[in-house]
Write a protein that holds these residues in place. Structure first.
Motif, short mmCIF file in Angstrom:
data_model
loop_
_atom_site.label_atom_id
_atom_site.label_comp_id
_atom_site.label_asym_id
_atom_site.label_seq_id
_atom_site.Cartn_x
_atom_site.Cartn_y
_atom_site.Cartn_z
N LYS A 2 88.76 75.09 33.50
CA LYS A 2 90.12 75.18 32.98
C LYS A 2 90.41 74.04 32.01
O LYS A 2 91.01 74.25 30.96
CB LYS A 2 91.11 75.17 34.14
CG LYS A 2 92.54 75.31 33.73
CD LYS A 2 93.47 75.38 34.92
CE LYS A 2 94.89 75.52 34.45
NZ LYS A 2 95.81 75.67 35.56
N GLU A 61 95.15 79.42 31.63
CA GLU A 61 96.16 79.69 32.65
C GLU A 61 95.70 80.73 33.66
O GLU A 61 96.11 80.69 34.82
CB GLU A 61 97.46 80.18 31.99
CG GLU A 61 98.34 79.07 31.52
CD GLU A 61 98.80 78.15 32.63
OE1 GLU A 61 99.24 78.64 33.68
OE2 GLU A 61 98.71 76.93 32.44
N SER A 62 94.86 81.65 33.24
CA SER A 62 94.41 82.69 34.17
C SER A 62 93.31 82.20 35.10
O SER A 62 93.01 82.86 36.09
CB SER A 62 93.91 83.91 33.38
OG SER A 62 92.69 83.61 32.72
N ARG A 63 92.73 81.04 34.81
CA ARG A 63 91.68 80.45 35.66
C ARG A 63 92.31 79.71 36.82
O ARG A 63 93.40 79.15 36.70
CB ARG A 63 90.80 79.51 34.86
CG ARG A 63 90.14 80.10 33.65
CD ARG A 63 89.03 81.01 33.96
NE ARG A 63 87.97 80.25 34.63
CZ ARG A 63 86.82 80.77 35.01
NH1 ARG A 63 86.59 82.02 34.79
NH2 ARG A 63 85.93 80.04 35.60
N ARG A 64 91.58 79.68 37.92
CA ARG A 64 92.04 78.87 39.05
C ARG A 64 91.68 77.42 38.82
O ARG A 64 90.74 77.11 38.10
CB ARG A 64 91.36 79.33 40.33
CG ARG A 64 91.87 80.66 40.84
CD ARG A 64 91.24 80.97 42.13
NE ARG A 64 89.80 81.20 41.86
CZ ARG A 64 88.97 81.76 42.71
NH1 ARG A 64 89.39 82.11 43.90
NH2 ARG A 64 87.71 81.94 42.40
N SER A 65 92.41 76.52 39.44
CA SER A 65 92.08 75.09 39.34
C SER A 65 90.80 74.81 40.10
O SER A 65 90.56 75.39 41.15
CB SER A 65 93.21 74.25 39.93
OG SER A 65 94.37 74.39 39.17
N GLY A 66 90.03 73.88 39.54
CA GLY A 66 88.81 73.48 40.25
C GLY A 66 87.66 74.10 39.69
O GLY A 66 86.76 74.18 39.20
#
Length: 66
Positions: A2, A61-66
């Protein structure tokens, strides 16, 4: 991943805006006007960079954190 997308989007946005500023004010800023193969198409390349930046921000924004 991200953060990479966000960083790439930020660089694309800055370079696109600087390319448009160069075309409108003839200040010698940005990277787009220095590429010889884009001669005559700097406005389109700069606008494409701005659009690509927003697409990269949306992908980040569509990706998860980490």
């Amino acid at each position: 991943m991200k953060q990479v997308l966000e960083l790439t989007g930020f660089v694309a946005l800055v370079q696109g805006v600087l390319g448009l500023v160069h075309e409108l004010t003839h200040w010698h800023v940005g990277f787009v006007q220095r590429l010889g193969f884009l001669d005559g198409y700097e406005v389109y390349a700069s606008a494409g960079l701005v659009v690509s930046a927003f697409a990269l921000f949306a992908a980040a924004e569509s990706r998860r954190s980490g």
